[in-house]
Design a protein around this motif. Sequence first.
Motif, PDB file in Angstrom:
ATOM      1  N   UNK A 107       0.797  -1.269   0.081  1.00  0.00           N
ATOM      2  CA  UNK A 107      -0.040  -0.090  -0.132  1.00  0.00           C
ATOM      3  C   UNK A 107       0.873   1.344  -0.211  1.00  0.00           C
ATOM      4  N   UNK A 108       1.883   1.344   0.759  1.00  0.00           N
ATOM      5  CA  UNK A 108       2.635   2.525   0.953  1.00  0.00           C
ATOM      6  C   UNK A 108       3.412   2.600  -0.406  1.00  0.00           C
ATOM      7  N   UNK A 109       3.795   1.401  -0.930  1.00  0.00           N
ATOM      8  CA  UNK A 109       4.525   1.582  -2.361  1.00  0.00           C
ATOM      9  C   UNK A 109       3.699   2.451  -3.510  1.00  0.00           C
ATOM     10  N   UNK A 110       2.325   2.641  -3.101  1.00  0.00           N
ATOM     11  CA  UNK A 110       1.463   3.325  -4.060  1.00  0.00           C
ATOM     12  C   UNK A 110       1.318   4.930  -3.721  1.00  0.00           C
ATOM     13  N   UNK A 111       1.970   5.429  -2.707  1.00  0.00           N
ATOM     14  CA  UNK A 111       2.170   6.686  -2.344  1.00  0.00           C
ATOM     15  C   UNK A 111       2.761   7.463  -3.662  1.00  0.00           C
ATOM     16  N   UNK A 112       2.444   8.653  -3.795  1.00  0.00           N
ATOM     17  CA  UNK A 112       2.823   9.446  -5.198  1.00  0.00           C
ATOM     18  C   UNK A 112       4.535   9.815  -4.750  1.00  0.00           C
ATOM     19  N   UNK A 113       5.182   9.853  -5.848  1.00  0.00           N
ATOM     20  CA  UNK A 113       6.717  10.100  -5.790  1.00  0.00           C
ATOM     21  C   UNK A 113       7.165  11.721  -5.490  1.00  0.00           C
TER      22      UNK A 113
END
Length: 385
Positions: A27-33
């Motif tokens: 889930x956290x990997x899908x945070x915007x960069x």
Amino acid sequence: MPRHRGGRPRPAPPVALPDDDDILSEILLRLPPQPSSLPRASLVCKRWRRLVTDPHFRRRFRVRHRKPPLIGVFEDHMGHPFFRSVMDPPDLIPAERFRPPLGDGKGLNDWRIFGCRHGCLLLMNRTVKEIVLWDPLTGDRRVVAVPTELDNQDRIVWNGAVLCAAAGDPSHVHFGLSSCPFKVALVGVTSNHTQVFVCSYSSETGNWSDLASATVPFTVYCVTDPGTLVGNTLYWMPVGLGYGILEFNLDRHSLHVIEWPSSVTVSGRCTRHIMLAQNGGLGLAILSCDDLKMWERKVSSEGVAEWVLQKTHSLSKIHGMESGTEGVCVLGYAEDTNVMLLWTVFGVYMLQLDSLESRKLWETNFLCPHHPYTSIYDSVAGIQG
């Protein structure tokens, strides 16, 4: 399904997510960069902080977000490198977060920024004959001595470029100086103003290459603009009593001078810059007080090259630019995002060449080179809320 007395079915109880670090990491990997994403996530709780600061997670975060955003520029104020964020809070990075490691401050006027690419800044000190490779995000730095035969009475180094050694691999993800080998190319002019030369350095071998030289068909004085990377070839525009483009092929270690296209006219009030064309090839941007023309160099199957005009746009009609724009000057260019930084009498603008949308960044009367800095900000510190 259980029912109320009235016969209506009761809503099913919410299904709780398993208390699993792997699922939460996904889930956290899908945070915007964006620069604020991971720092804010790290403040939620100790568990989240442990996950987002894990080196393996940060590597996966970079792999997922392959295209780094433009988060700021390094301005070269006559030997005083200064970082300026182009983002608004909460993604704004304070200038002191990215302060180049140039010793105790003595002799700052001897330093020049030669380029910024793949998360790395390249600086040179001609007085002590050395270059510095610096990763602003991690603080890693490499100091490399410049051979005396490159910068002496016969030759003068004017500019350079830094790039990841695997830049030609589209599947490669850049992870900074500590994980990825880098290359450096220095470009200069002979003292008799007739030839240009390039010499490259590899961090993998720790060695400098032989000189690659080319004769220029006009008097050449210097090379002021940073190199533009197109594929695995670097391009510079020399300054002199004529027009041309320097082409340095990193694979073949060959240097050539491309003649200026006869169909591209440049007046004294125009500014020009090498850029990426729409198909990823070599392009040219020509800006006047009135319009922006974008050209592309196309090579036929027989090897014949010609310049083709792709777009012409009125500067006053570009979204975000103020009408009556005059005295346009290109301050910098970012290949990763195809963004050009422009100075006008109204201020500094960031122009996206694909969408032709611009945004005013700040006002200044001081013109200096702007080196765009693109990076996946995976640190959990140094952000203004």
